[in-house]
Design a protein around this motif. Structure first.
Motif, mmCIF file in Angstrom:
data_model
loop_
_atom_site.group_PDB
_atom_site.id
_atom_site.type_symbol
_atom_site.label_atom_id
_atom_site.label_comp_id
_atom_site.label_asym_id
_atom_site.label_seq_id
_atom_site.Cartn_x
_atom_site.Cartn_y
_atom_site.Cartn_z
ATOM 1 N N ARG A 196 0.864 -1.187 0.000
ATOM 2 C CA ARG A 196 0.000 0.000 0.000
ATOM 3 C C ARG A 196 0.895 1.229 0.000
ATOM 4 N N TYR B 76 1.358 5.574 -0.839
ATOM 5 C CA TYR B 76 0.753 6.894 -0.976
ATOM 6 C C TYR B 76 1.832 7.859 -1.465
ATOM 7 N N CYS C 40 2.522 11.827 -2.560
ATOM 8 C CA CYS C 40 1.938 13.171 -2.523
ATOM 9 C C CYS C 40 1.831 13.730 -3.933
ATOM 10 N N VAL D 155 -2.249 5.314 -3.967
ATOM 11 C CA VAL D 155 -3.097 6.483 -3.756
ATOM 12 C C VAL D 155 -2.271 7.746 -3.990
ATOM 13 N N MET D 156 -2.838 8.664 -4.743
ATOM 14 C CA MET D 156 -2.179 9.964 -4.927
ATOM 15 C C MET D 156 -3.207 11.075 -4.747
ATOM 16 N N ASN D 157 -2.882 12.001 -3.866
ATOM 17 C CA ASN D 157 -3.855 13.060 -3.582
ATOM 18 C C ASN D 157 -3.712 14.245 -4.536
ATOM 19 N N TYR E 66 -7.414 8.958 -6.669
ATOM 20 C CA TYR E 66 -6.806 10.288 -6.592
ATOM 21 C C TYR E 66 -7.674 11.143 -5.664
ATOM 22 N N CYS F 157 -3.384 14.830 3.802
ATOM 23 C CA CYS F 157 -2.684 13.575 3.533
ATOM 24 C C CYS F 157 -2.898 12.577 4.657
ATOM 25 N N SER G 172 -5.148 9.473 3.418
ATOM 26 C CA SER G 172 -4.411 8.204 3.326
ATOM 27 C C SER G 172 -5.027 7.176 4.256
ATOM 28 N N TYR H 203 -8.124 5.439 2.798
ATOM 29 C CA TYR H 203 -7.946 4.421 1.754
ATOM 30 C C TYR H 203 -6.946 3.332 2.114
ATOM 31 N N LEU H 204 -5.956 3.679 2.896
ATOM 32 C CA LEU H 204 -4.882 2.711 3.148
ATOM 33 C C LEU H 204 -4.853 2.215 4.584
ATOM 34 N N HIS I 294 5.312 5.736 1.776
ATOM 35 C CA HIS I 294 4.836 7.094 1.564
ATOM 36 C C HIS I 294 5.955 7.826 0.830
#
Length: 482
Positions: free
Chosen positions: A26, A28, A30, A66-68, A113, A210, A214, A217-218, A225
RNA sequence: GCCGGGAUAGCCUAGAGGCGAGGCGGCGGACUGCAGAUCCGCUCCACCCGGGUUCAAAUCCCGGUCCCGGCUCCA
């Protein structure tokens, strides 16, 4: 599976990578604040993480990525005001640009996203939890995180709060108790976008998104990270403070940071104005050239952008494509082997070593520069083998192709080779022209023969006259590369 | 001031005590009607400087010089 080592910014050492859950990673990363065009500096980071992600998948992990998007913040508000747009409209525009650019660069999309403006509830809830646990306080203009309450503050960046104070000035901020405290929630000033909250109308601070998104979802603990090195302080430091204060345990297992993209010795950045946008770059070089340019250097080192460097990358890529084409053409004269000669033994050994070297390099903190060396060794070995044999071994050629396919999988380079499909008709037409041209050559009518070759060339089909006859190859389109 | 990262043949990049570094570029040769691709050879013993450790150092230790970054929004 061989052991994989990654450099963890937190411990400043390479550590063996072990995901928290068997078989799943998992991660993430940024994402950008969407207030301007994406430039090569961003691409560097996102391509680096794309390769990391592809490699993890390649060696068998399921990756949840995951990307914010920071789609509301001071810079967006300011830029919107300057250009006479609504902040939302501005963010929307550049967010779309970013996705388009990443797609053009063959960066695999993240699974989610998450956008700040779509997660206000989660953010508010997160701040409330922090408040309950005594880490947050309300000031006149917002809610702040009380850094003095979090003992581990500074553990990622190595920054010492006292040094920070006397060193350079820290934002004073009217409502803060202490200069190093940072905003979780900013109360709205007139005319600013705002959302309802227990602390009045306002919007989230930068770092909290973040932590909140995060965890949605994670979960409250995850593997990787990442982001650019410029996020280590204060952004990631603050995220750690919020998250670990809230959850009461270690939050992220491995922190990965990419080096900067430099231009003329300075960091490429929006504020310095020395950036090249992805759009512009893509108009001059292909996505794969840009990727190769980035892959040529280890992801943690600074990378200097130069035109020369881009051209070198393009030429290098061209060489790989030539090799692929040489193999493809050789396939036609290939045969199963009933007996091996020196050439076969040597080629087999070179391929074996290339594969081994490639994976060893990638397992050593994703050392793409080192790994690439083995790709070229394999490429040279293949070409050498082909010049040494009349009828190459089918199985050996397939072995080479499989290796390049793996490389393509991980680097996102040479993909065109593996996805392009001939319609069949195309091939027949080219063969027809080759036949006509060869008759012309026999009659020494070279002007017409050369015209056919030139015009096919401009269509991306290159004719080559070899002792075995004329073969055709796809070539990289001039100017754009791949 | 406080933390980091670097200096590798013409250029770009790896490596990190002994095992031909890889790419790009240049030159020469083979092949070719020409071109292209490819191969072969060359580009003389590459590792910022000064000490030290060692049988052996680009790699370890000490001391310098120069470059870059973070400590402020930043990928």
């Amino acid at each position: 599976m061989k052991r994989l080592f990654v450099y963890n910014t937190m411990t400043r050492r390479k550590e063996e990578f072990k995901p928290l859950r068997e078989g799943e990673v998992r991660m993430y990363v940024c994402g950008p604040t969407v207030y301007d065009y994406t430039h090569l500096g961003h691409a560097r980071t996102y391509i680096a993480f794309d390769v990391i992600r592809r490699y993890l998948e390649h060696i068998g992990y399921t990756v949840f990525m995951v990307m914010n998007f920071t789609d509301i913040d001071d810079k967006i508000i300011r830029r919107a005001k300057e250009t006479g747009q609504e902040p939302k409209e501005l963010a929307e525009k550049f967010l779309a640009h970013f996705l388009r650019d990443m797609n053009a660069l063959k960066v695999k999309p993240a699974d989610v996203y998450p956008r700040v403006t779509e997660h206000i509830d989660e953010i508010i809830e997160f701040i409330r939890r922090l408040q309950e646990r005594g880490y947050a306080y309300e000031g006149s203009d917002g809610v702040y995180f009380d850094v003095s309450k979090f003992m581990d503050y500074g553990k990622l960046s190595g920054i010492d709060v006292d040094e920070l104070r006397k060193g350079v000035r820290v934002e004073p901020g009217e409502g803060k108790d202490s200069p190093e405290d940072f905003a979780l929630w900013k109360k709205a000033k007139p005319g600013e976008p705002k959302w309802e909250s227990p602390w009045g109308e306002g919007r989230p601070g930068w770092h909290i998104e973040c932590s909140a998104m995060s965890s949605k979802y994670l979960g409250e603990r995850f593997d990787i990270h990442g982001g650019g090195s410029d996020l280590i302080f204060p952004h990631h430091e603050n995220e750690i403070a919020q998250s670990e204060a809230c959850f009461g345990h270690e939050w992220v297992r491995y922190w990965l940071h990419t080096g900067f993209l430099m231009v003329g010795g300075e960091k490429m950045s929006k504020s310095l104005g020395n950036f090249v946008t992805i759009e512009e770059l893509l108009s001059r070089y292909g996505a794969e050239t840009i990727r190769l340019f980035i892959i040529q250097k280890h992801y943690r080192s600074p990378l200097e952008y130069t035109e020369d460097g881009m051209e070198h990358a393009r030429n290098s890529l061209e060489r790989l494509y030539n090799t692929m084409e040489n193999i493809r053409v050789a396939m036609e004269s290939a045969e199963v082997k009933f007996r091996w000669g020196d050439a076969e033994f040597e080629f087999y050994e070179e391929l074996r070593r290339a594969r081994e070297g490639f994976y060893a390099a990638m397992n050593d903190d994703f050392n793409t520069a080192e790994a690439l060396k083995y790709v070229f060794l394999a490429s040279n070995a293949a070409n050498r083998y082909l010049t040494r044999t009349e009828h190459p071994g089918t199985s050996l050629l397939l072995k080479a192709v499989e290796f390049f396919r793996a490389v393509s999988d991980v680097f996102g380079v040479m993909e065109d080779y593996f996805v392009e499909r001939s319609t069949g008709l195309e091939e027949e037409l080219i063969n027809l022209l080759i036949g006509v041209r060869n008759e012309l050559r026999k009659e020494k009518r070279y002007d017409l023969a050369d015209r056919i070759r030139e015009e096919l060339g401009s269509l991306g089909v290159q004719l080559e006259d070899t002792p075995k006859g004329t073969v055709w190859k796809r070539k990289m389109k001039a100017g754009t590369g791949r």
